[in-house]
Design a protein around this motif. Structure first.
Motif, PDB file in Angstrom:
ATOM      1  N   PRO A   1       0.794  -1.238   0.000  1.00 41.98           N
ATOM      2  CA  PRO A   1       0.000   0.000   0.000  1.00 41.98           C
ATOM      3  C   PRO A   1       0.827   1.290   0.000  1.00 41.98           C
ATOM      4  CG  PRO A   1      -0.854  -1.546   1.625  1.00 41.98           C
ATOM      5  CD  PRO A   1       0.464  -2.090   1.139  1.00 41.98           C
ATOM      6  N   GLN A   2       2.070   1.226   0.441  1.00 36.21           N
ATOM      7  CA  GLN A   2       2.877   2.440   0.567  1.00 36.21           C
ATOM      8  C   GLN A   2       3.916   2.598  -0.542  1.00 36.21           C
ATOM      9  OE1 GLN A   2       3.997   3.379   4.739  1.00 36.21           O
ATOM     10  NE2 GLN A   2       3.285   1.287   5.090  1.00 36.21           N
ATOM     11  N   LEU A   3       3.985   1.668  -1.483  1.00 36.93           N
ATOM     12  CA  LEU A   3       5.057   1.660  -2.476  1.00 36.93           C
ATOM     13  C   LEU A   3       5.173   2.932  -3.305  1.00 36.93           C
ATOM     14  CD1 LEU A   3       5.216  -1.894  -3.996  1.00 36.93           C
ATOM     15  CD2 LEU A   3       6.822  -0.774  -2.471  1.00 36.93           C
ATOM     16  N   PHE A   4       4.067   3.621  -3.525  1.00 39.39           N
ATOM     17  CA  PHE A   4       4.096   4.812  -4.364  1.00 39.39           C
ATOM     18  C   PHE A   4       4.305   6.097  -3.557  1.00 39.39           C
ATOM     19  CE2 PHE A   4       1.669   1.637  -6.746  1.00 39.39           C
ATOM     20  CZ  PHE A   4       2.473   1.546  -7.868  1.00 39.39           C
ATOM     21  N   SER A   5       4.559   5.962  -2.266  1.00 38.06           N
ATOM     22  CA  SER A   5       4.870   7.120  -1.416  1.00 38.06           C
ATOM     23  C   SER A   5       6.332   7.505  -1.615  1.00 38.06           C
ATOM     24  CB  SER A   5       4.649   6.780   0.059  1.00 38.06           C
ATOM     25  OG  SER A   5       3.324   6.383   0.284  1.00 38.06           O
ATOM     26  N   ARG A   6       6.576   8.803  -1.676  1.00 35.48           N
ATOM     27  CA  ARG A   6       7.956   9.262  -1.861  1.00 35.48           C
ATOM     28  C   ARG A   6       8.831   8.817  -0.699  1.00 35.48           C
ATOM     29  NH1 ARG A   6       8.077  15.391  -2.719  1.00 35.48           N
ATOM     30  NH2 ARG A   6       6.720  15.246  -0.952  1.00 35.48           N
ATOM     31  N   PHE A   7      10.027   8.356  -1.029  1.00 38.77           N
ATOM     32  CA  PHE A   7      11.065   7.917  -0.105  1.00 38.77           C
ATOM     33  C   PHE A   7      10.742   6.629   0.642  1.00 38.77           C
ATOM     34  CE2 PHE A   7      11.574  12.567  -0.429  1.00 38.77           C
ATOM     35  CZ  PHE A   7      12.811  12.587  -1.054  1.00 38.77           C
TER      36      PHE A   7
ATOM     37  N   GLY B   1      10.642  -3.155   3.073  1.00 38.45           N
ATOM     38  CA  GLY B   1      11.509  -3.648   4.141  1.00 38.45           C
ATOM     39  C   GLY B   1      12.553  -4.636   3.671  1.00 38.45           C
ATOM     40  N   ASN B   2      12.188  -5.537   2.749  1.00 38.66           N
ATOM     41  CA  ASN B   2      13.171  -6.528   2.317  1.00 38.66           C
ATOM     42  C   ASN B   2      14.253  -5.907   1.430  1.00 38.66           C
ATOM     43  OD1 ASN B   2      11.368  -6.232   0.152  1.00 38.66           O
ATOM     44  ND2 ASN B   2      11.413  -8.396  -0.391  1.00 38.66           N
ATOM     45  N   ALA B   3      13.952  -4.847   0.705  1.00 33.58           N
ATOM     46  CA  ALA B   3      14.973  -4.167  -0.103  1.00 33.58           C
ATOM     47  C   ALA B   3      15.958  -3.428   0.803  1.00 33.58           C
ATOM     48  CB  ALA B   3      14.322  -3.192  -1.080  1.00 33.58           C
ATOM     49  N   ALA B   4      15.433  -2.774   1.815  1.00 38.81           N
ATOM     50  CA  ALA B   4      16.303  -2.042   2.742  1.00 38.81           C
ATOM     51  C   ALA B   4      17.191  -3.003   3.528  1.00 38.81           C
ATOM     52  CB  ALA B   4      15.465  -1.190   3.687  1.00 38.81           C
ATOM     53  N   SER B   5      16.617  -4.100   4.007  1.00 40.27           N
ATOM     54  CA  SER B   5      17.412  -5.038   4.810  1.00 40.27           C
ATOM     55  C   SER B   5      18.443  -5.793   3.969  1.00 40.27           C
ATOM     56  CB  SER B   5      16.511  -6.024   5.551  1.00 40.27           C
ATOM     57  OG  SER B   5      15.821  -6.849   4.642  1.00 40.27           O
ATOM     58  N   ALA B   6      18.187  -5.938   2.658  1.00 38.57           N
ATOM     59  CA  ALA B   6      19.154  -6.602   1.773  1.00 38.57           C
ATOM     60  C   ALA B   6      20.168  -5.612   1.210  1.00 38.57           C
ATOM     61  CB  ALA B   6      18.419  -7.297   0.631  1.00 38.57           C
ATOM     62  N   ALA B   7      20.110  -4.362   1.672  1.00 37.35           N
ATOM     63  CA  ALA B   7      21.027  -3.303   1.236  1.00 37.35           C
ATOM     64  C   ALA B   7      20.981  -3.071  -0.272  1.00 37.35           C
ATOM     65  CB  ALA B   7      22.453  -3.585   1.706  1.00 37.35           C
ATOM     66  N   ILE B   8      19.778  -3.231  -0.851  1.00 36.31           N
ATOM     67  CA  ILE B   8      19.592  -2.925  -2.272  1.00 36.31           C
ATOM     68  C   ILE B   8      19.520  -1.414  -2.396  1.00 36.31           C
ATOM     69  CG2 ILE B   8      18.044  -3.154  -4.244  1.00 36.31           C
ATOM     70  CD1 ILE B   8      17.229  -5.898  -3.041  1.00 36.31           C
ATOM     71  N   PRO B   9      20.379  -0.801  -3.217  1.00 36.70           N
ATOM     72  CA  PRO B   9      20.417   0.658  -3.293  1.00 36.70           C
ATOM     73  C   PRO B   9      19.142   1.250  -3.880  1.00 36.70           C
ATOM     74  CG  PRO B   9      21.981  -0.314  -4.841  1.00 36.70           C
ATOM     75  CD  PRO B   9      21.362  -1.432  -4.086  1.00 36.70           C
ATOM     76  N   GLY B  10      18.854   2.463  -3.468  1.00 37.17           N
ATOM     77  CA  GLY B  10      17.698   3.194  -3.987  1.00 37.17           C
ATOM     78  C   GLY B  10      17.287   4.280  -3.021  1.00 37.17           C
ATOM     79  N   THR B  11      16.548   5.249  -3.560  1.00 40.06           N
ATOM     80  CA  THR B  11      16.089   6.365  -2.722  1.00 40.06           C
ATOM     81  C   THR B  11      14.626   6.254  -2.339  1.00 40.06           C
ATOM     82  OG1 THR B  11      15.482   7.661  -4.656  1.00 40.06           O
ATOM     83  CG2 THR B  11      17.719   7.961  -3.795  1.00 40.06           C
ATOM     84  N   GLY B  12      13.881   5.368  -3.013  1.00 40.72           N
ATOM     85  CA  GLY B  12      12.456   5.282  -2.755  1.00 40.72           C
ATOM     86  C   GLY B  12      11.668   6.320  -3.517  1.00 40.72           C
ATOM     87  N   LEU B  13      12.252   6.883  -4.561  1.00 37.93           N
ATOM     88  CA  LEU B  13      11.556   7.898  -5.358  1.00 37.93           C
ATOM     89  C   LEU B  13      11.039   7.371  -6.695  1.00 37.93           C
ATOM     90  CD1 LEU B  13      13.827  11.013  -4.781  1.00 37.93           C
ATOM     91  CD2 LEU B  13      11.468  10.686  -4.016  1.00 37.93           C
TER      92      LEU B  13
END
Length: 76
Positions: free
Chosen positions: A16-22, A26-38
């Protein structure tokens, strides 16, 4: 247009939150996959500004499907 992958997928609780800026799943952040969330927020804004529709479905551990529909230009 439809794009499908067989990557790590996205946890259902994050969808539900995927289209929110930044926002980053959780699994991308914990796997250290780069990105800004934009990226998804920007794409959704561009698609909707052109009168289109963007849909994303995903299953963690199986992959993600993104569908973009844009209207034809007048006179095309």
């Amino acid at each position: 247009m439809c794009c499908r992958d067989s990557g790590i997928g996205i946890p259902e609780a994050d969808l539900p939150q995927l289209f929110s800026r930044f926002y980053r799943a959780g699994n991308a952040a914990s796997a250290a996959i780069p990105g800004t969330g934009l990226g998804l927020a920007i794409v959704k804004t561009i698609v909707e500004d052109h009168g289109g529709y963007l849909d994303l479905s995903s299953v963690e551990g199986e992959g993600t499907v993104v569908v973009i529909e844009l209207p034809l230009a007048a006179g095309a």
